[in-house]
Design a protein around this motif. Structure first.
Motif, PDB file in Angstrom:
ATOM      1  N   GLY A  17       0.978  -1.336   0.089  1.00 10.65           N
ATOM      2  CA  GLY A  17      -0.021   0.050  -0.204  1.00 10.65           C
ATOM      3  C   GLY A  17       1.122   1.266   0.406  1.00 10.65           C
ATOM      4  O   GLY A  17       1.883   2.164  -0.677  1.00 10.65           O
ATOM      5  N   CYS A  18       0.026   2.157   0.749  1.00 14.86           N
ATOM      6  CA  CYS A  18       0.895   3.902   0.743  1.00 14.86           C
ATOM      7  C   CYS A  18       2.014   3.921   1.324  1.00 14.86           C
ATOM      8  O   CYS A  18       2.106   2.771   2.140  1.00 14.86           O
ATOM      9  CB  CYS A  18      -0.176   4.954   1.079  1.00 14.86           C
ATOM     10  N   ASN A  21       1.365   3.758   5.447  1.00 11.86           N
ATOM     11  CA  ASN A  21       1.798   1.746   6.049  1.00 11.86           C
ATOM     12  C   ASN A  21       4.163   1.975   6.141  1.00 11.86           C
ATOM     13  O   ASN A  21       4.035   1.374   6.637  1.00 11.86           O
ATOM     14  CB  ASN A  21       1.324   1.112   4.732  1.00 11.86           C
ATOM     15  N   THR A  53      -1.515  -4.254   5.911  1.00  7.73           N
ATOM     16  CA  THR A  53      -1.673  -4.779   4.445  1.00  7.73           C
ATOM     17  C   THR A  53      -2.505  -2.891   3.779  1.00  7.73           C
ATOM     18  O   THR A  53      -2.455  -1.881   4.450  1.00  7.73           O
ATOM     19  CB  THR A  53      -3.045  -5.243   4.498  1.00  7.73           C
ATOM     20  N   CYS A  54      -3.136  -3.052   2.628  1.00  5.96           N
ATOM     21  CA  CYS A  54      -3.618  -2.209   1.684  1.00  5.96           C
ATOM     22  C   CYS A  54      -5.439  -2.632   1.201  1.00  5.96           C
ATOM     23  O   CYS A  54      -4.985  -4.056   1.082  1.00  5.96           O
ATOM     24  CB  CYS A  54      -2.628  -1.499   0.885  1.00  5.96           C
ATOM     25  N   HIS A  55      -6.134  -1.863   1.543  1.00  2.06           N
ATOM     26  CA  HIS A  55      -7.454  -2.027   1.218  1.00  2.06           C
ATOM     27  C   HIS A  55      -8.324  -1.377   0.074  1.00  2.06           C
ATOM     28  O   HIS A  55      -9.415  -1.385  -0.581  1.00  2.06           O
ATOM     29  CB  HIS A  55      -8.278  -2.017   2.536  1.00  2.06           C
ATOM     30  N   ILE A  56      -7.221  -0.692  -1.160  1.00  2.00           N
ATOM     31  CA  ILE A  56      -7.790   0.172  -1.512  1.00  2.00           C
ATOM     32  C   ILE A  56      -8.408  -0.762  -3.048  1.00  2.00           C
ATOM     33  O   ILE A  56      -9.207   0.423  -3.720  1.00  2.00           O
ATOM     34  CB  ILE A  56      -6.331   1.523  -2.135  1.00  2.00           C
ATOM     35  N   CYS A  88      -4.580  -1.495   6.588  1.00 12.27           N
ATOM     36  CA  CYS A  88      -6.491  -1.160   5.538  1.00 12.27           C
ATOM     37  C   CYS A  88      -7.378  -2.804   6.198  1.00 12.27           C
ATOM     38  O   CYS A  88      -8.178  -2.827   6.358  1.00 12.27           O
ATOM     39  CB  CYS A  88      -6.342  -0.679   4.870  1.00 12.27           C
ATOM     40  N   VAL A 171     -12.165   3.373   0.416  1.00  9.04           N
ATOM     41  CA  VAL A 171     -12.322   3.340   1.185  1.00  9.04           C
ATOM     42  C   VAL A 171     -11.724   2.956   2.586  1.00  9.04           C
ATOM     43  O   VAL A 171     -12.035   3.734   4.013  1.00  9.04           O
ATOM     44  CB  VAL A 171     -11.606   1.425   1.606  1.00  9.04           C
ATOM     45  N   VAL A 172     -10.758   4.724   2.162  1.00  8.56           N
ATOM     46  CA  VAL A 172     -10.128   5.197   2.931  1.00  8.56           C
ATOM     47  C   VAL A 172     -10.076   5.789   4.762  1.00  8.56           C
ATOM     48  O   VAL A 172     -10.449   6.132   5.825  1.00  8.56           O
ATOM     49  CB  VAL A 172      -8.565   5.817   2.892  1.00  8.56           C
ATOM     50  N   THR A 175     -11.086   3.079   6.578  1.00  4.40           N
ATOM     51  CA  THR A 175      -9.855   1.907   7.180  1.00  4.40           C
ATOM     52  C   THR A 175      -9.456   2.974   8.099  1.00  4.40           C
ATOM     53  O   THR A 175      -8.858   2.758   9.164  1.00  4.40           O
ATOM     54  CB  THR A 175      -9.797   1.429   6.107  1.00  4.40           C
ATOM     55  N   ARG A 176      -9.373   4.307   7.859  1.00  3.73           N
ATOM     56  CA  ARG A 176      -8.354   4.990   8.033  1.00  3.73           C
ATOM     57  C   ARG A 176      -9.139   6.703   9.543  1.00  3.73           C
ATOM     58  O   ARG A 176      -8.985   6.423  10.370  1.00  3.73           O
ATOM     59  CB  ARG A 176      -7.393   5.442   7.455  1.00  3.73           C
ATOM     60  N   GLN A 207      -3.691  11.257   4.263  1.00  2.00           N
ATOM     61  CA  GLN A 207      -4.641  11.077   3.681  1.00  2.00           C
ATOM     62  C   GLN A 207      -5.018  12.523   2.783  1.00  2.00           C
ATOM     63  O   GLN A 207      -5.149  12.586   1.254  1.00  2.00           O
ATOM     64  CB  GLN A 207      -5.834  10.254   4.134  1.00  2.00           C
TER      65      GLN A 207
HETATM   66 FE1  F3S Z   1      -2.987   2.936   2.548  1.00  4.48          FE
HETATM   67 FE2  F3S Z   1      -4.268   1.528   1.353  1.00  4.48          FE
HETATM   68 FE3  F3S Z   1      -4.849   1.951   3.758  1.00  4.48          FE
HETATM   69  S1  F3S Z   1      -3.251   3.171  -0.086  1.00  4.48           S
HETATM   70  S2  F3S Z   1      -4.102   4.328   3.961  1.00  4.48           S
HETATM   71  S3  F3S Z   1      -2.770   1.094   2.864  1.00  4.48           S
HETATM   72  S4  F3S Z   1      -6.552   1.160   2.123  1.00  4.48           S
END
Ligand code: F3S
Ligand code: SAH
Ligand code: SF4
Length: 444
Positions: A17-18, A21, A53-56, A88, A171-172, A175-176, A207
């Motif tokens: 992810g970003c 993370n 993890t990332c959920h984007i 996330c 989703v941000v 999730t955040r 974000q």
């Molecule tokens: Fe980043 Fe992915 Fe969460 S882009 S904010 S890790 S959904």
């Protein structure tokens, strides 16, 4: 009685992810230091593996389950191995992860990382540990007190987290959580600590980083004020920030780009689409014209700024004409480097319920958009040839005697240079370009 020093255990973190993370993974490693954990760079032989993890997009979220599947063999080899899911996906799916993948011992959401030591202890005792709360206490306060180890010359620093904008695809905000800014004093203290440890460049993260409004000693500070104060710290030569929302680009922040030499000439300003119809359906609350005017104002303040952005193609309802509006906007802006994605329906977001664009149409549009963006990137790099730029050297290059660093404009630059320049900024004359990097020689 003093408690015995815990035995050294190995911690492996895989980060998806970003950039936030990436920052969070560093904080998690520090939080687990007092529990006896030391970072290792391989999953084999680790005592605790965390997937951050990332959920984007769907693909990003699915990666977690395939990685967990691969880790099964390690758990057979070492029954004491504990496996945790953070980030996330942990926040979005919570208990579902424990149900779907029984080899997971621990699930922790981004707002609970300061609670990792107790979660790890619970998992170590054989239980399942789950924490996806949005706690009242300040996570950052409790994640402080880092060891003063020296580190690389470029660092991330989270100043803002969460989002209240609720773009229809994203989703941000779920999730955040809600937008929250760290107090200015906390950010400045962390930046001073980084500077003492050899950091020359800080990228401020959020974000919606330009929505920053942290408590300062004399009232609320916006991002521009924060950047001005950070620029005054001895040793901090370069500042960047990401990701920004067009609606939060204040006059003061635009002016800072023209006034502060420490603020680097690169701006990641996602627009998502060039069609007003799509922007409205996405709940972006700005038009393509608003965005173009904004880019003009930023360029008036800092003419050599390199623009970057994010695009989504195939958002529900997107027609060929809407997509062509996106291509037109890209031509009007002329970007240096961009990220582009096929729309991915995310559970719980409004756009996931709408009529979807065919997959092959999405693929076709993504390829056309990326061809244009690649042409622009190549042109932006070619335009650097013959210019002098600052380069912060970060590591050894592939060729002997070569170092690699980042230019002011965030382009990778390969230069023949002595190792003594590692961690330092030098003037470089750009002599050539490759697909994703520049070549140069030390100037002066
Ligand atoms: Fe980043 Fe992915 Fe969460 S882009 S904010 S890790 S959904
Ligand atoms: N806060 C930033 C972006 C965060 S997400 C902003 O407001 O611009 C990073 C990028 O992922 C977004 O800019 C968007 O282009 C992309 N993205 C987010 N949700 C997506 C989805 N459901 N499908 C495809 N791309 C998505
Ligand atoms: Fe997601 Fe950014 Fe929109 Fe917030 S502003 S909902 S983080 S795309």
């Amino acid at each position: 009685m003093t408690s015995p020093t815990p035995p050294t255990r190995k911690l492996f973190i895989r980060t998806y992810g970003c950039q936030m993370n990436v920052y969070d993974s560093e904080r998690m490693a520090e939080a687990l230091g007092p529990s006896g954990y030391e970072l290792t760079d391989s999953a084999e032989g680790a005592d605790l593996i965390l997937l951050n993890t990332c959920h984007i997009r769907e693909k990003a979220a699915e990666k977690v389950y395939s990685e967990l599947g691969r880790l099964r063999a390690l758990k057979v080899e070492n029954p004491d191995l504990k496996i945790g899911v953070a980030g996330c996906v942990a926040q979005a799916e919570g208990e579902e992860i424990l149900r779907r993948q029984p080899l997971v011992d621990l699930v922790v959401g981004p707002q609970s990382y300061h609670r990792l030591p107790e979660l790890e202890a619970r998992a170590r005792q054989g239980g399942k540990a789950l924490d996806t709360d949005f706690p009242e206490e300040d996570k950052f306060d409790r994640l402080g007190g880092r060891p003063k180890a020296p580190r690389g010359p470029s660092a991330f620093l989270t100043v803002q987290e969460g989002c209240d904008k609720f773009c229809a695809f994203c989703v941000v905000p779920y999730t955040r959580g809600a937008e929250a800014s760290r107090p200015a004093s906390q950010v400045l203290a962390e930046a001073r600590d980084l500077a003492e440890r050899g950091v020359r460049e800080i990228t401020l993260l959020g974000q919606n980083v330009n929505a920053y409004h942290g408590a300062g000693p004399d009232g609320d500070w916006g991002l521009a004020r924060l950047i001005r104060e950070l620029a005054a710290i001895d040793g901090i030569d370069r500042l960047r920030y990401t990701t920004s929302h067009p609606n939060d680009m204040s006059d003061d922040l635009i002016a800072a780009h023209g006034e502060l030499p420490e603020l680097m000439p690169y701006l990641h300003l996602p627009v998502q689409s060039g069609s007003d119809r799509m922007l409205k359906a996405m709940n972006r609350k700005h038009t393509a014209e608003d965005y173009l005017r904004l880019v003009e104002r930023v360029r008036a303040a800092r003419p050599d700024i390199l623009m970057s952005g994010d695009f989504i193609v195939g958002f529900p309802g997107e027609t060929e004409a809407d997509f062509e509006d996106t291509l037109a906007l890209v031509r009007a802006v002329s970007y240096g480097q961009c990220y582009s994605f096929k729309y991915s329906p995310r559970p719980g977001t409004p756009a996931a319920e709408r009529d979807q664009v065919d997959e092959d149409v999405k693929t076709d549009r993504l390829l056309r958009l990326q061809a244009l963006l690649t042409d622009q990137q190549v042109a932006a790099q070619a335009a650097m040839v013959g210019r002098r730029v600052g380069v912060l050297f970060e590591k050894a290059g592939r060729m002997p005697g070569q170092l690699v660093g980042k230019s002011d404009h965030l382009q990778a630059v390969h230069v023949e240079a002595p190792e003594t320049l590692l961690g330092r900024i030098a003037e470089v004359a750009i002599t050539g370009t490759a697909p994703n990097s520049l070549a140069g020689v030390l100037a002066g």
